[in-house]
Design an enzyme around this catalytic site. Structure first.
Site, PDB file in Angstrom:
ATOM      1  CD  GLU A  59      15.206 -16.641  19.890  1.00  0.00           C
ATOM      2  OE1 GLU A  59      16.087 -15.920  19.395  1.00  0.00           O
ATOM      3  OE2 GLU A  59      14.258 -16.177  20.548  1.00  0.00           O
ATOM      4  CG  ASP A 101      10.934 -14.172  21.014  1.00  0.00           C
ATOM      5  OD1 ASP A 101      11.668 -14.034  20.034  1.00  0.00           O
ATOM      6  OD2 ASP A 101      10.983 -13.429  22.021  1.00  0.00           O
ATOM      7  CG  ASP A 149       2.602   1.449   4.806  1.00  0.00           C
ATOM      8  OD1 ASP A 149       3.336   0.640   4.185  1.00  0.00           O
ATOM      9  OD2 ASP A 149       1.904   1.114   5.782  1.00  0.00           O
ATOM     10  CG  ASP A 162       1.291  -4.617   3.244  1.00  0.00           C
ATOM     11  OD1 ASP A 162       1.311  -5.531   2.398  1.00  0.00           O
ATOM     12  OD2 ASP A 162       1.286  -3.402   2.947  1.00  0.00           O
ATOM     13  CG  HIS A 182      14.242 -11.930  13.007  1.00  0.00           C
ATOM     14  ND1 HIS A 182      14.083 -13.282  13.271  1.00  0.00           N
ATOM     15  CD2 HIS A 182      13.983 -11.298  14.170  1.00  0.00           C
ATOM     16  CE1 HIS A 182      13.737 -13.437  14.526  1.00  0.00           C
ATOM     17  NE2 HIS A 182      13.669 -12.260  15.100  1.00  0.00           N
ATOM     18  CG  ASP A 183      17.107 -12.012  16.177  1.00  0.00           C
ATOM     19  OD1 ASP A 183      16.553 -10.914  15.988  1.00  0.00           O
ATOM     20  OD2 ASP A 183      16.605 -12.917  16.868  1.00  0.00           O
ATOM     21  CG  ASN A 240      -0.217  -0.042   2.524  1.00  0.00           C
ATOM     22  OD1 ASN A 240       1.018  -0.059   2.532  1.00  0.00           O
ATOM     23  ND2 ASN A 240      -0.933  -0.059   3.625  1.00  0.00           N
ATOM     24  CG  ASP A 291       7.983 -15.169  16.126  1.00  0.00           C
ATOM     25  OD1 ASP A 291       8.175 -15.585  17.280  1.00  0.00           O
ATOM     26  OD2 ASP A 291       8.895 -14.774  15.375  1.00  0.00           O
TER      27      ASP A 291
HETATM   28  C1  NOJ Z   1      14.390 -13.075  19.967  1.00  0.00           C
HETATM   29  C2  NOJ Z   1      13.904 -12.456  18.707  1.00  0.00           C
HETATM   30  O1  NOJ Z   1      14.281 -13.253  17.628  1.00  0.00           O
HETATM   31  C3  NOJ Z   1      14.470 -11.068  18.653  1.00  0.00           C
HETATM   32  O2  NOJ Z   1      14.286 -10.455  17.414  1.00  0.00           O
HETATM   33  C4  NOJ Z   1      13.856 -10.291  19.775  1.00  0.00           C
HETATM   34  O3  NOJ Z   1      14.466  -9.022  19.849  1.00  0.00           O
HETATM   35  C5  NOJ Z   1      14.048 -10.984  21.122  1.00  0.00           C
HETATM   36  N1  NOJ Z   1      13.817 -12.386  21.058  1.00  0.00           N
HETATM   37  C6  NOJ Z   1      13.113 -10.410  22.137  1.00  0.00           C
HETATM   38  O4  NOJ Z   1      11.801 -10.816  21.879  1.00  0.00           O
END
Ligand code: NOJ
Length: 540
Positions: free
Chosen positions: A241, A199, A25, A29, A315-316, A23, A98
């Site tokens: 995780e 998580d 922004d 999404d 993503h980390d 969209n 998640d």
């Molecule tokens: C793990 C997640 O993968 C990360 O992106 C997040 O910052 C921390 N847990 C806290 O939720």
């Protein structure tokens, strides 16, 4: 053999904020994801794990949830989510949500109540300690810097937060909290969620007075209760995780009787290239023999007794091709080598968006970074007197925003990610590295991933074969076999950019079928080109 669907599946992780904007922004999404289902189906993904899309003030990009049962307007709404589940489902693709269960946002209604008074029924949903301003209950530190305790003057108490101040930890000792969580998960199962990623699940059973953050004494009781009351009622995949996971407790987490979870993400290999006792920012070269040892230990320890997750990226984490490959002259070859190395192993592989294109790290000016972890670390280290150039090297190497730059779809404006201006800058190499170009090139990294996914479904040896490391002391080559009855899968990877001689034990002087490789032409059998990887099938 009892074979759950997820033992032959490959899971694709989407970071919704950076995947596809629909969209204008500048923020990805749910409709954007729906518009890319053709692409994901073509790749062969069995399931999509979506980083959090729930309502959130976005202090930590959605890992700070203010409503678990609604979608943040920036991503769409619940109808969009239902549409995604349905449309993906029609293609045989499941949606994995998640679950951030260790903490909520401080803007979650529970916390807003909890902070009103000590008598409030929600007060005990969080972890509080009486105290005196300026004297924290103990020295525990938060993952994003500063103390893990935040003072609330009106209450004369501190609350506990393992992550940012805006992510207060939930009190799992309180059965009401566990019941709320259970009901919320059952609600998502009703909606058709195909699985869950949990998580920092190893942190939920904290005992801060005893300085216990991960792996608290009640952890496995809590997980078993949750699993019994929710996950076991469906045919789901669940992955926890767990930064503190080791091959022993992973047997509990991923026990084949399904008492807990399907598998965990363990991070032993991911932490190898940092200084011992230091943080991830304290860079050290990758000890290659250790990498072989660690991955092999996990393969062996969980064989028939648990289940591995297989990943280089999320993503980390920084982009693997920049981290342990070569994102310059051998970008394609090394991205392929790393894919072959991982996807031959036993476990469920995870592909992080853009990994299948060989997307790379970035080097931005400080003002272009968005991640709270990077921003806090920069401030802390500048304050502690570190040299700015050293801090920036750490950010370039390990910063989480490396993974969070927009998905590169085309060579057009903003890489086809958005028609507006993106919330974080696009990697400047998008003109060369993008999905459109990859799809038009049969030798691209994309098609290698597609092939690896297909192979996993074609040959049982991928799911069941027993692992054996070859050449454990070789300083350049990572080689192993997987054996199931008479079938042998042989994986040989040159992990570095020099040409090396390959000498395999004689037992492999047999006819082999080449299933996948990182180069088009197979050169002489006993020489490996830079980052050359070969995957063979040997059958009687
Ligand atoms: C793990 C997640 O993968 C990360 O992106 C997040 O910052 C921390 N847990 C806290 O939720």
């Amino acid at each position: 053999m009892d074979r759950k669907w997820w033992k032959q599946a490959v899971i694709y992780q989407i970071y919704p904020k950076s995947f596809q904007d629909s969209n204008g922004d500048g923020i990805g999404d749910l409709q954007g994801i729906i518009s890319r289902l053709d692409y994901l189906e073509k790749l062969g993904a069995d399931a999509l794990w979506l980083s959090p899309v729930y309502c959130s003030p976005q202090d930590d990009n959605g890992y700070d949830i203010s409503d678990y049962q609604d979608i943040d307007p920036m991503f769409g709404n619940l109808e969009d989510m239902e549409e995604l589940i349905e449309k993906a489902g029609k293609r045989g693709i499941r949606i994995i949500m998640d679950l951030v269960l260790n903490h909520t946002s401080d803007e979650h209604p529970w916390f807003k109540e909890a902070i009103k008074s000590k008598e409030n029924p929600y007060h005990d949903y969080y972890v509080w300690r009486d105290g005196v301003e300026g004297i924290v209950p103990n020295g525990l530190r938060a993952a994003f810097g500063g103390p893990a305790w935040q003072w609330v003057p009106e209450l004369g108490q501190y609350y506990f937060h393992q992550f940012s101040v805006k992510q207060p930890d939930l009190n799992w000792e309180n059965p009401k909290v566990r019941r709320e969580i259970r009901d919320m998960i059952l609600w998502w199962m009703e909606k058709g969620a195909g699985g869950f990623r949990l998580d920092v699940i190893d942190c939920v059973a904290k005992d801060p007075d005893r300085l216990i953050t991960a792996d608290g004494p009640m952890l496995h009781d809590f997980i078993q209760e949750l699993s019994r009351e929710t996950f076991q009622k469906g045919d789901l995949v669940t992955v926890g995780e767990a930064w503190s996971a080791n091959p022993e407790n992973a047997l509990l987490y991923s026990s084949p009787d399904g008492r807990e979870l399907s598998m965990v993400f363990q991070f032993e290999h991911i932490c190898l290239d940092q200084k011992r006792g230091g943080e991830k920012w304290d860079l050290a070269p990758l000890p290659f023999l250790e990498l072989k040892r660690v991955l092999s230990t996990w393969q062996e320890a969980l064989f028939c007794k648990g289940w591995n997750s297989l990943f280089w990226n999320n993503h980390d984490l920084p982009r693997i091709v920049s981290r342990w490959g070569n994102d310059k002259e051998y970008r394609v070859e090394s991205a392929k080598m790393l894919a072959i190395l991982l996807h031959g192993m036993q476990g469920t592989p995870y592909i992080y968006q853009g990994e299948e294109l060989g997307m790379t790290n970035v080097r931005y000016d400080m003002e272009d970074y968005r991640d709270i972890e990077i921003l806090n670390m920069y401030r802390e280290r500048i304050g502690a007197g570190y040299k700015e150039e050293d801090i920036m090297e750490s950010v370039y190497a390990k910063g989480r925003d490396n993974a969070r730059t927009p998905m590169q779809w085309t060579k057009g404006r903003e890489a086809g990610f958005t028609e507006g201006s993106p919330w974080i800058k696009v990697n400047p190499n998008y003109k060369e590295i993008n999905a459109e170009a990859a799809l038009a090139d049969e030798t691209s990294v994309f098609y290698l991933y597609q092939k690896l996914i297909e192979l996993r479904k074609t040959y049982d040896v991928f799911a069941d074969g027993k692992y054996r490391l070859l050449l454990p002391e070789d300083p350049d080559i990572f080689a192993y076999t997987r054996t199931r009855k008479e079938t042998v899968l042989l994986v040989i990877c040159n992990f570095y950019g020099n040409t090396v001689r390959l000498q395999l034990p004689e037992e492999f002087d047999r006819e082999k079928k080449l299933l996948a490789s990182s180069y088009r032409d197979e050169g002489p059998a006993d020489v490996l080109k830079p980052y050359e990887a070969r995957m063979y099938l040997i059958r009687p």
